[in-house]
Design a protein around this motif. Structure first.
Motif, PDB file in Angstrom:
ATOM      1  N   ARG A  13      -6.460 -11.906  10.205  1.00 37.50           N
ATOM      2  CA  ARG A  13      -6.392 -13.211   9.540  1.00 37.50           C
ATOM      3  C   ARG A  13      -7.369 -13.289   8.373  1.00 37.50           C
ATOM      4  N   ASP A  14      -8.537 -12.695   8.525  1.00 36.21           N
ATOM      5  CA  ASP A  14      -9.527 -12.746   7.460  1.00 36.21           C
ATOM      6  C   ASP A  14      -9.032 -11.997   6.221  1.00 36.21           C
ATOM      7  N   LEU A  15      -8.212 -10.983   6.422  1.00 39.58           N
ATOM      8  CA  LEU A  15      -7.621 -10.246   5.306  1.00 39.58           C
ATOM      9  C   LEU A  15      -6.428 -10.974   4.696  1.00 39.58           C
ATOM     10  N   GLY A  16      -6.035 -12.087   5.317  1.00 43.11           N
ATOM     11  CA  GLY A  16      -4.929 -12.870   4.788  1.00 43.11           C
ATOM     12  C   GLY A  16      -3.566 -12.285   5.068  1.00 43.11           C
ATOM     13  N   LEU A  17      -3.446 -11.459   6.087  1.00 44.51           N
ATOM     14  CA  LEU A  17      -2.161 -10.837   6.407  1.00 44.51           C
ATOM     15  C   LEU A  17      -1.237 -11.847   7.071  1.00 44.51           C
ATOM     16  N   ASP A  18      -0.006 -11.905   6.592  1.00 43.98           N
ATOM     17  CA  ASP A  18       0.982 -12.846   7.118  1.00 43.98           C
ATOM     18  C   ASP A  18       2.328 -12.143   7.260  1.00 43.98           C
ATOM     19  N   PRO A  19       2.720 -11.838   8.505  1.00 51.63           N
ATOM     20  CA  PRO A  19       2.057 -12.180   9.758  1.00 51.63           C
ATOM     21  C   PRO A  19       0.769 -11.369   9.940  1.00 51.63           C
ATOM     22  N   PRO A  20      -0.115 -11.824  10.833  1.00 44.24           N
ATOM     23  CA  PRO A  20      -1.364 -11.088  11.066  1.00 44.24           C
ATOM     24  C   PRO A  20      -1.096  -9.821  11.870  1.00 44.24           C
ATOM     25  N   ALA A  21      -0.547  -8.814  11.194  1.00 50.52           N
ATOM     26  CA  ALA A  21      -0.102  -7.602  11.890  1.00 50.52           C
ATOM     27  C   ALA A  21      -0.176  -6.411  10.952  1.00 50.52           C
ATOM     28  N   SER A  22      -0.232  -5.235  11.546  1.00 53.24           N
ATOM     29  CA  SER A  22      -0.194  -3.970  10.821  1.00 53.24           C
ATOM     30  C   SER A  22       0.450  -2.942  11.725  1.00 53.24           C
ATOM     31  N   CYS A  23       0.832  -1.821  11.139  1.00 54.93           N
ATOM     32  CA  CYS A  23       1.313  -0.683  11.910  1.00 54.93           C
ATOM     33  C   CYS A  23       0.138   0.271  12.075  1.00 54.93           C
ATOM     34  N   ARG A  24       0.050   0.939  13.212  1.00 53.30           N
ATOM     35  CA  ARG A  24      -1.112   1.788  13.477  1.00 53.30           C
ATOM     36  C   ARG A  24      -0.693   3.067  14.166  1.00 53.30           C
ATOM     37  N   VAL A  25      -1.282   4.176  13.694  1.00 57.72           N
ATOM     38  CA  VAL A  25      -1.212   5.436  14.420  1.00 57.72           C
ATOM     39  C   VAL A  25      -2.635   5.794  14.832  1.00 57.72           C
ATOM     40  N   SER A  26      -2.777   6.346  16.026  1.00 55.45           N
ATOM     41  CA  SER A  26      -4.114   6.665  16.529  1.00 55.45           C
ATOM     42  C   SER A  26      -4.035   7.960  17.325  1.00 55.45           C
ATOM     43  N   PHE A  27      -5.126   8.707  17.304  1.00 54.30           N
ATOM     44  CA  PHE A  27      -5.098  10.086  17.764  1.00 54.30           C
ATOM     45  C   PHE A  27      -6.121  10.343  18.858  1.00 54.30           C
ATOM     46  N   ALA A  28      -5.786  11.340  19.696  1.00 53.41           N
ATOM     47  CA  ALA A  28      -6.666  11.770  20.781  1.00 53.41           C
ATOM     48  C   ALA A  28      -6.878  13.274  20.669  1.00 53.41           C
ATOM     49  N   ALA A  29      -7.680  13.806  21.578  1.00 55.67           N
ATOM     50  CA  ALA A  29      -8.047  15.223  21.513  1.00 55.67           C
ATOM     51  C   ALA A  29      -6.843  16.137  21.579  1.00 55.67           C
ATOM     52  N   TYR A  30      -5.752  15.699  22.221  1.00 59.71           N
ATOM     53  CA  TYR A  30      -4.587  16.568  22.399  1.00 59.71           C
ATOM     54  C   TYR A  30      -3.614  16.531  21.220  1.00 59.71           C
ATOM     55  N   ASN A  31      -3.873  15.694  20.220  1.00 61.29           N
ATOM     56  CA  ASN A  31      -2.994  15.652  19.052  1.00 61.29           C
ATOM     57  C   ASN A  31      -3.245  16.841  18.132  1.00 61.29           C
ATOM     58  N   THR A  32      -2.209  17.208  17.377  1.00 60.22           N
ATOM     59  CA  THR A  32      -2.288  18.337  16.461  1.00 60.22           C
ATOM     60  C   THR A  32      -2.063  17.866  15.027  1.00 60.22           C
ATOM     61  N   ARG A  33      -2.366  18.745  14.093  1.00 57.97           N
ATOM     62  CA  ARG A  33      -2.084  18.441  12.693  1.00 57.97           C
ATOM     63  C   ARG A  33      -0.579  18.268  12.480  1.00 57.97           C
ATOM     64  N   ASP A  34       0.217  18.989  13.234  1.00 53.87           N
ATOM     65  CA  ASP A  34       1.662  18.837  13.130  1.00 53.87           C
ATOM     66  C   ASP A  34       2.098  17.453  13.587  1.00 53.87           C
ATOM     67  N   ASP A  35       1.456  16.918  14.641  1.00 57.03           N
ATOM     68  CA  ASP A  35       1.742  15.544  15.070  1.00 57.03           C
ATOM     69  C   ASP A  35       1.521  14.571  13.920  1.00 57.03           C
ATOM     70  N   VAL A  36       0.394  14.734  13.232  1.00 52.36           N
ATOM     71  CA  VAL A  36       0.055  13.834  12.130  1.00 52.36           C
ATOM     72  C   VAL A  36       1.067  13.958  11.002  1.00 52.36           C
ATOM     73  N   THR A  37       1.379  15.179  10.617  1.00 57.01           N
ATOM     74  CA  THR A  37       2.320  15.402   9.514  1.00 57.01           C
ATOM     75  C   THR A  37       3.690  14.832   9.838  1.00 57.01           C
ATOM     76  N   ARG A  38       4.158  15.059  11.046  1.00 58.90           N
ATOM     77  CA  ARG A  38       5.475  14.541  11.434  1.00 58.90           C
ATOM     78  C   ARG A  38       5.467  13.017  11.498  1.00 58.90           C
ATOM     79  N   ALA A  39       4.375  12.453  11.990  1.00 59.25           N
ATOM     80  CA  ALA A  39       4.289  10.991  12.082  1.00 59.25           C
ATOM     81  C   ALA A  39       4.300  10.362  10.693  1.00 59.25           C
ATOM     82  N   MET A  40       3.490  10.891   9.781  1.00 58.13           N
ATOM     83  CA  MET A  40       3.409  10.292   8.458  1.00 58.13           C
ATOM     84  C   MET A  40       4.653  10.575   7.617  1.00 58.13           C
ATOM     85  N   ASP A  41       5.310  11.691   7.875  1.00 64.00           N
ATOM     86  CA  ASP A  41       6.595  11.942   7.220  1.00 64.00           C
ATOM     87  C   ASP A  41       7.622  10.922   7.678  1.00 64.00           C
ATOM     88  N   ALA A  42       7.589  10.583   8.960  1.00 65.48           N
ATOM     89  CA  ALA A  42       8.499   9.566   9.480  1.00 65.48           C
ATOM     90  C   ALA A  42       8.175   8.198   8.880  1.00 65.48           C
TER      91      ALA A  42
END
Length: 459
Positions: free
Chosen positions: A420-449
């Motif tokens: 809300r402080d950023l003025g987002l309407d709706p107050p929402a965003s899309c998020r990807v988040s990573f853990a120790a078991y993720n790979t660079r290929d996971d990231v590349t495929r996710a961001m390509d999608a």
């Protein structure tokens, strides 16, 4: 109770991160899943399910029986508190309490301190908090204490909209001699920023607040739900008064949250919940009730016995999977975890997940119309990236990513204040988040999608 870990022994002191070896302990890669919603909850390694099954064969209640099964289960349960303490470099199990999650742990602190607040006191928190480290304090100040005629103010520090960094100078200006408690996140689950806890500790300590124990300075509570999964956290070095995290973000989805608190605070404070194990045996009379010794003073009723045991051993399993010391198996062992082993394990996890977050940001910068939140390239960030794409509904984008096999998340991520402080309407965003078991290929495929689905949704 030792699982069948792969026998890949190499000399003590290995300093590489073998993500393929780590992923071999999980079932999700074989199913083609791109798991990038780890800030909400991580995936469990199969050894934990096997351990849970083995434990059920000898299950009994703890602290409530003289059978061999009860005594064995009690020993394993109590040992789990030692493991949590060792992971945080806490002095002993007497500084640990377990709850269902970080949210309940923060609420436990609030209710334990509730009657200690004096008229005219204040609490300082921030706009980058998860709702769980804001709403309890807001409710205490606005709804609970006013019913008892007590005025306590909830003050909120701002953040820099460009970098996502907490405005530490503004926080310092809000802290004064009536600030009983400062509450901050250790890592934002939306912006990816990590407030400087050492600086905030210094600000809190220098507030001049006169405590009931005769000491001076404000208490410091850290919501470490996003910090503990990808960082080495040493509560003694940080000198925090309270710190909470959830085990479901560290491989163990069994409904366990951990609260660390300085022993003197736990000894002096009132419990959050009353009854059962928190009562000293046989010490109840019509006019007097005596509480149990620490840490059981904060363990009312029958706890999540199996969940606590398996969650604690998930931390030991992480050490084995990362492989900083392959001369032995820590999972299933009762040997104390050396601080150096924990530190080396989590440093490798931090480095690996930081590289994934940096790659995600670089890939995101190539997506037309994408706005990311938090630090820019080359700057420290916890392993997540929240963003919006111009002309694309974040919920529609997350849904489209899901159909592509990318498990992202859309919403306010319980970081409503910052959205809300950023003025987002709706107050929402899309998020990807990573853990120790993720790979660079996971990231590349996710961001390509993300790129492909954004283009499709804008047509």
């Amino acid at each position: 109770m030792r699982p069948g870990l792969r026998d890949e022994r190499t000399p003590h002191g290995i300093h590489s991160f073998d993500v393929d070896r780590l992923r071999s302990h999980f079932d999700f890669p074989a199913r083609g899943r791109i798991v990038t919603n780890n800030a909400a909850s991580t995936q469990p390694p199969r050894e934990l399910a096997a351990l849970l099954t083995r434990l059920t064969e000898g299950y009994e209640n703890v602290h409530r029986g003289q059978s061999v099964a009860s005594q064995r289960m009690t020993a394993l349960f109590e040992e789990s508190y030692d493991i949590f303490a060792q992971w945080l470099n806490a002095p002993s199990r007497r500084t640990i309490a377990t709850y269902r999650n970080t949210t309940e742990a923060v609420n436990a602190v609030m209710y334990s301190l509730l009657t200690d607040f004096r008229d005219g006191d204040n609490v300082v928190t921030t706009l980058v908090e998860h709702n769980s480290n804001f709403v309890p304090w807001w409710a205490m100040c606005r709804e609970i204490l006013p019913r008892f005629g007590r005025r306590v103010e909830c003050r909120v520090a701002r953040f820099d909209h460009r970098s996502g960094e907490l405005d530490v100078d503004h926080l310092a200006s809000l802290v004064d001699h009536r600030t009983k408690l400062v509450c901050v996140t250790g890592a934002s689950n939306f912006l990816g920023t990590k407030p400087p806890l050492e600086t905030i500790r210094s600000i809190a300590s220098g507030s001049g607040y006169v405590r009931d124990d005769g000491g001076s300075g404000s208490l410091l509570l850290v919501d470490a739900a996003q910090l503990v999964p990808s960082s080495h956290v040493d509560v003694q070095r940080l000198d925090v008064d309270y710190l909470a995290f959830s085990c479901h973000k560290v491989l163990a989805p069994f409904g366990v949250g951990v609260l660390y608190a300085k022993e003197a605070l736990l000894a002096r404070s009132r419990p959050f919940l009353y009854g059962g194990d928190m009562i000293a045996t046989g010490r109840v009379s019509p006019d007097r009730v005596e509480y149990n010794d620490l840490p059981w003073k904060y363990a009312a009723g029958t706890p999540n016995i199996l969940g606590v045991i398996v969650s604690a051993h998930a931390l030991r399993l992480l050490v084995d999977m990362v492989g900083v010391d392959r001369s032995r198996c820590w999972f299933g062992s009762s040997a104390p975890l050396p601080p150096s082993i924990v530190a080396r394990t989590m440093e490798l996890v931090r480095q690996h997940t930081a590289e994934l977050a940096e790659l995600a940001l670089c890939e995101a910068m190539a997506v037309d119309g994408l706005t990311w939140y938090g630090p820019g390239p080359g700057l420290p960030r916890s392993p997540l990236l929240a963003f919006n794409v111009a002309g694309v509904d974040p919920f529609a984008l997350a849904g489209a990513l899901g159909r592509e096999g990318v498990e992202a998340r859309a919403g306010c991520h319980c970081a409503t204040l910052a959205h809300r402080d950023l003025g987002l309407d709706p107050p929402a965003s899309c998020r990807v988040s990573f853990a120790a078991y993720n790979t660079r290929d996971d990231v590349t495929r996710a961001m390509d999608a993300v790129r492909r689905m954004s283009d499709r949704l804008r047509r």
